[in-house]
Design a protein around this motif. Sequence first.
Motif, PDB file in Angstrom:
ATOM      1  N   PHE A 145      -4.230  -0.203  -0.428  1.00  0.00           N
ATOM      2  CA  PHE A 145      -4.002  -0.586   0.966  1.00  0.00           C
ATOM      3  C   PHE A 145      -3.935  -2.095   1.176  1.00  0.00           C
ATOM      4  O   PHE A 145      -3.650  -2.539   2.279  1.00  0.00           O
ATOM      5  CB  PHE A 145      -5.105  -0.006   1.858  1.00  0.00           C
ATOM      6  N   ARG A 146      -4.184  -2.884   0.132  1.00  0.00           N
ATOM      7  CA  ARG A 146      -4.185  -4.340   0.288  1.00  0.00           C
ATOM      8  C   ARG A 146      -2.755  -4.863   0.194  1.00  0.00           C
ATOM      9  O   ARG A 146      -2.087  -4.687  -0.816  1.00  0.00           O
ATOM     10  CB  ARG A 146      -5.073  -4.973  -0.784  1.00  0.00           C
ATOM     11  N   SER A 147      -2.298  -5.539   1.243  1.00  0.00           N
ATOM     12  CA  SER A 147      -0.881  -5.903   1.321  1.00  0.00           C
ATOM     13  C   SER A 147      -0.609  -7.385   1.150  1.00  0.00           C
ATOM     14  O   SER A 147       0.553  -7.790   1.130  1.00  0.00           O
ATOM     15  CB  SER A 147      -0.316  -5.457   2.682  1.00  0.00           C
ATOM     16  N   GLY A 148      -1.648  -8.217   1.052  1.00  0.00           N
ATOM     17  CA  GLY A 148      -1.405  -9.650   1.048  1.00  0.00           C
ATOM     18  C   GLY A 148      -0.854 -10.085   2.389  1.00  0.00           C
ATOM     19  O   GLY A 148       0.207 -10.683   2.488  1.00  0.00           O
ATOM     20  N   LEU A 165       2.308  -0.554   4.914  1.00  0.00           N
ATOM     21  CA  LEU A 165       1.160   0.283   5.231  1.00  0.00           C
ATOM     22  C   LEU A 165       1.580   1.712   5.572  1.00  0.00           C
ATOM     23  O   LEU A 165       0.875   2.668   5.229  1.00  0.00           O
ATOM     24  CB  LEU A 165       0.381  -0.327   6.399  1.00  0.00           C
ATOM     25  N   ALA A 166       2.725   1.887   6.209  1.00  0.00           N
ATOM     26  CA  ALA A 166       3.211   3.236   6.504  1.00  0.00           C
ATOM     27  C   ALA A 166       3.503   3.988   5.211  1.00  0.00           C
ATOM     28  O   ALA A 166       3.153   5.174   5.071  1.00  0.00           O
ATOM     29  CB  ALA A 166       4.462   3.158   7.379  1.00  0.00           C
ATOM     30  N   ASP A 167       4.124   3.314   4.249  1.00  0.00           N
ATOM     31  CA  ASP A 167       4.411   3.941   2.955  1.00  0.00           C
ATOM     32  C   ASP A 167       3.116   4.296   2.226  1.00  0.00           C
ATOM     33  O   ASP A 167       3.002   5.373   1.631  1.00  0.00           O
ATOM     34  CB  ASP A 167       5.248   2.998   2.090  1.00  0.00           C
ATOM     35  N   ARG A 168       2.148   3.371   2.279  1.00  0.00           N
ATOM     36  CA  ARG A 168       0.885   3.610   1.579  1.00  0.00           C
ATOM     37  C   ARG A 168       0.093   4.746   2.224  1.00  0.00           C
ATOM     38  O   ARG A 168      -0.551   5.527   1.524  1.00  0.00           O
ATOM     39  CB  ARG A 168       0.059   2.328   1.537  1.00  0.00           C
ATOM     40  N   ARG A 169       0.147   4.850   3.551  1.00  0.00           N
ATOM     41  CA  ARG A 169      -0.536   5.963   4.216  1.00  0.00           C
ATOM     42  C   ARG A 169       0.115   7.293   3.856  1.00  0.00           C
ATOM     43  O   ARG A 169      -0.563   8.303   3.684  1.00  0.00           O
ATOM     44  CB  ARG A 169      -0.511   5.763   5.733  1.00  0.00           C
ATOM     45  N   ARG A 170       1.437   7.296   3.731  1.00  0.00           N
ATOM     46  CA  ARG A 170       2.145   8.510   3.341  1.00  0.00           C
ATOM     47  C   ARG A 170       1.713   8.943   1.936  1.00  0.00           C
ATOM     48  O   ARG A 170       1.427  10.126   1.695  1.00  0.00           O
ATOM     49  CB  ARG A 170       3.652   8.259   3.395  1.00  0.00           C
ATOM     50  N   THR A 171       1.650   7.993   1.029  1.00  0.00           N
ATOM     51  CA  THR A 171       1.205   8.301  -0.336  1.00  0.00           C
ATOM     52  C   THR A 171      -0.235   8.783  -0.343  1.00  0.00           C
ATOM     53  O   THR A 171      -0.592   9.720  -1.062  1.00  0.00           O
ATOM     54  CB  THR A 171       1.344   7.055  -1.227  1.00  0.00           C
ATOM     55  N   TRP A 172      -1.082   8.139   0.458  1.00  0.00           N
ATOM     56  CA  TRP A 172      -2.494   8.515   0.511  1.00  0.00           C
ATOM     57  C   TRP A 172      -2.662   9.960   0.974  1.00  0.00           C
ATOM     58  O   TRP A 172      -3.465  10.709   0.406  1.00  0.00           O
ATOM     59  CB  TRP A 172      -3.239   7.570   1.446  1.00  0.00           C
ATOM     60  N   ARG A 173      -1.898  10.384   1.950  1.00  0.00           N
ATOM     61  CA  ARG A 173      -1.977  11.766   2.423  1.00  0.00           C
ATOM     62  C   ARG A 173      -1.567  12.734   1.317  1.00  0.00           C
ATOM     63  O   ARG A 173      -2.149  13.807   1.173  1.00  0.00           O
ATOM     64  CB  ARG A 173      -1.105  11.956   3.669  1.00  0.00           C
ATOM     65  N   GLU A 174      -0.572  12.356   0.529  1.00  0.00           N
ATOM     66  CA  GLU A 174      -0.171  13.199  -0.599  1.00  0.00           C
ATOM     67  C   GLU A 174      -1.286  13.293  -1.630  1.00  0.00           C
ATOM     68  O   GLU A 174      -1.571  14.365  -2.177  1.00  0.00           O
ATOM     69  CB  GLU A 174       1.097  12.628  -1.245  1.00  0.00           C
ATOM     70  N   VAL A 175      -1.932  12.157  -1.906  1.00  0.00           N
ATOM     71  CA  VAL A 175      -2.988  12.108  -2.927  1.00  0.00           C
ATOM     72  C   VAL A 175      -4.181  12.969  -2.546  1.00  0.00           C
ATOM     73  O   VAL A 175      -4.755  13.666  -3.388  1.00  0.00           O
ATOM     74  CB  VAL A 175      -3.425  10.640  -3.156  1.00  0.00           C
TER      75      VAL A 175
END
Length: 203
Positions: A170-173, A186-196
Amino acid sequence: MSRSYWSSGGVTVTYETIRAWCAKFGPSYAARLRRRRARTSDEWHLDEVQLKIKGKRHWLWRAVDKHGVVLDILMQQRRDQVAAETFLRRVLAAAGAEPQDVITDKLASYPPALRRVLPNSEHRRHKGLSNRAENSHQPTRQRERAMRRFKSPEQAQRFLMPFGAVGDHFRSGRYRTRAIARRQFLADRRRTWREVIGLPPLA
């Protein structure tokens, strides 16, 4: 005995329950995130930081790549050549390939350990060059204060391994990216997180 509670969406649980969930599910979530991440770079930054646990000194060894992605961490009681070799072999096994460059501070244990474990890698020693690894310790220091110090080396290792992987995800710099790019990241990372974690995608 008083207990602290956390509530969200009509569900109330104790913080102890949340800690138990993190201990149970955190390692598997972190492993899935690591499998999904891009191939790490061929430049490693190594550093070690001292942690006090029950009045005794311990050393948290950390390796990150040139993008700041945590490759591995290891709690050890020593800061000598044997400890450095142990950590390097662990990082090598996690990364799967030798790096082209290894950047460290001027700790004397690194050169002999690197000659034994990574003889084909170029070693650069300079205090300023290892800032990327040093900066990666900052979230650990923040969690250490929030948790009022770690209770044992084993507890620190168990907590920090998933914490590093999830934090990286979730760290984006944020200060190096434009707001619109950060929102998309962050939207892409949240999507991946839900899959995980096994949740359906948002509509």
